[in-house]
Write a protein that holds these residues in place. Structure first.
Motif, PDB file in Angstrom:
ATOM      1  N   SER A  38       0.832  -1.193   0.000  1.00 59.14           N
ATOM      2  CA  SER A  38       0.000   0.000   0.000  1.00 59.14           C
ATOM      3  C   SER A  38       0.869   1.246   0.000  1.00 59.14           C
ATOM      4  O   SER A  38       2.014   1.232   0.470  1.00 59.14           O
ATOM      5  N   GLY A  45      -2.139  -3.661   1.094  1.00 54.25           N
ATOM      6  CA  GLY A  45      -2.825  -3.396  -0.163  1.00 54.25           C
ATOM      7  C   GLY A  45      -1.961  -3.603  -1.382  1.00 54.25           C
ATOM      8  O   GLY A  45      -1.036  -4.416  -1.381  1.00 54.25           O
ATOM      9  N   VAL A  60      -4.905   0.033  -3.679  1.00 52.53           N
ATOM     10  CA  VAL A  60      -5.693  -0.607  -2.638  1.00 52.53           C
ATOM     11  C   VAL A  60      -5.009  -0.284  -1.320  1.00 52.53           C
ATOM     12  O   VAL A  60      -3.871  -0.699  -1.092  1.00 52.53           O
ATOM     13  N   ASN A  62      -5.530  -0.753   2.589  1.00 51.03           N
ATOM     14  CA  ASN A  62      -6.300  -1.389   3.653  1.00 51.03           C
ATOM     15  C   ASN A  62      -5.655  -1.088   4.997  1.00 51.03           C
ATOM     16  O   ASN A  62      -4.559  -1.542   5.274  1.00 51.03           O
ATOM     17  N   TRP A  67      -9.741  -5.614   7.333  1.00 45.85           N
ATOM     18  CA  TRP A  67      -9.359  -5.548   5.925  1.00 45.85           C
ATOM     19  C   TRP A  67      -9.375  -6.905   5.253  1.00 45.85           C
ATOM     20  O   TRP A  67      -9.487  -6.988   4.033  1.00 45.85           O
ATOM     21  N   THR A  71     -12.566  -5.028   1.386  1.00 40.63           N
ATOM     22  CA  THR A  71     -11.557  -4.136   0.828  1.00 40.63           C
ATOM     23  C   THR A  71     -12.119  -3.444  -0.402  1.00 40.63           C
ATOM     24  O   THR A  71     -13.165  -3.848  -0.921  1.00 40.63           O
TER      25      THR A  71
END
Length: 209
Positions: A38, A45, A60, A62, A67, A71
């Motif tokens: 992420s 993510g 993405v 999370n 999560w 999501t």
């Protein structure tokens, strides 16, 4: 009026097929780099880039405690494209995931609104079945996903024609056959396949593996 009777609206045609997001359906093959991280420091993510120009396509992020159960797939600006929710029934060994278009209250939607698609893991093998729901009065396309834990790849097929529409595998670096870290992948999407659907299916596959 008679001349237009029985003809479908182009938007309906897109929703009845696999073009949920027409701007994300390319007439040519597309190769994306999927970084399984992420942009948020403490988040879980993905960050996805287009190999052709380096621009970000999906993200993405999370960071909520649940999560693993829910999501969202966003575009590069942070707009939510799909909400994905894990569905596990008590005393049922089958795992499934449902995807809804947009960013909405999924808890409220479940039971009230039909999902965009449902992915159900096939027992006893490394595969799952994708059932699309359109509400258009026509039979929608179905998909199948297979994966290999040893060789580290996943493939998505159009079920009826057994035609591959997307594939993800470990990404190679500039040196021939030199694999990058396990969290750096290459996603190849075939012409006409919705890239957002393909990415959502890959996210679900990774949850099943």
């Amino acid at each position: 009026m008679e001349a237009t009777r029985g003809k479908k609206n182009p938007a309906e045609d897109r929703m009845c097929g696999r073009e949920i997001f027409p701007d994300l359906c390319s007439p040519a093959p597309v190769r994306l780099t999927v970084w399984c991280k992420s942009l948020l420091f403490h988040g879980h993510g993905y960050t996805v880039y287009d190999d052709s120009d380096g621009r970000m396509v999906f993200r993405v992020d999370n960071y909520a405690h649940n999560w693993r159960q829910e999501t969202v797939l966003m575009d590069y600006t942070g707009n939510v494209l799909l909400t994905i929710r894990r569905r596990r029934k008590i005393l049922n060994l089958t795992e499934s995931w449902e995807a809804y278009k947009g960013d909405k209250d999924v808890q409220r939607m479940v039971g009230e609104r039909m999902p965009l698609f449902k992915a159900t893991k096939n027992l006893g093998c490394h595969s799952c079945t994708i059932s699309m729901f359109t509400g258009c009065g026509v039979k929608p396309l179905g998909y199948r996903m297979n994966w290999s834990r040893d060789k580290e790849w996943s493939k998505i097929y159009q079920a009826a024609a057994n035609t591959p529409v997307a594939e993800v595998s470990r990404k190679c670096g500039s040196m021939a056959k030199k694999l990058l870290d396990k969290d750096v992948l290459t996603l190849r999407v075939q012409p006409g396949m919705d890239q957002a659907l393909a990415m959502a299916m890959i996210m679900i596959t990774n949850s099943m593996r």
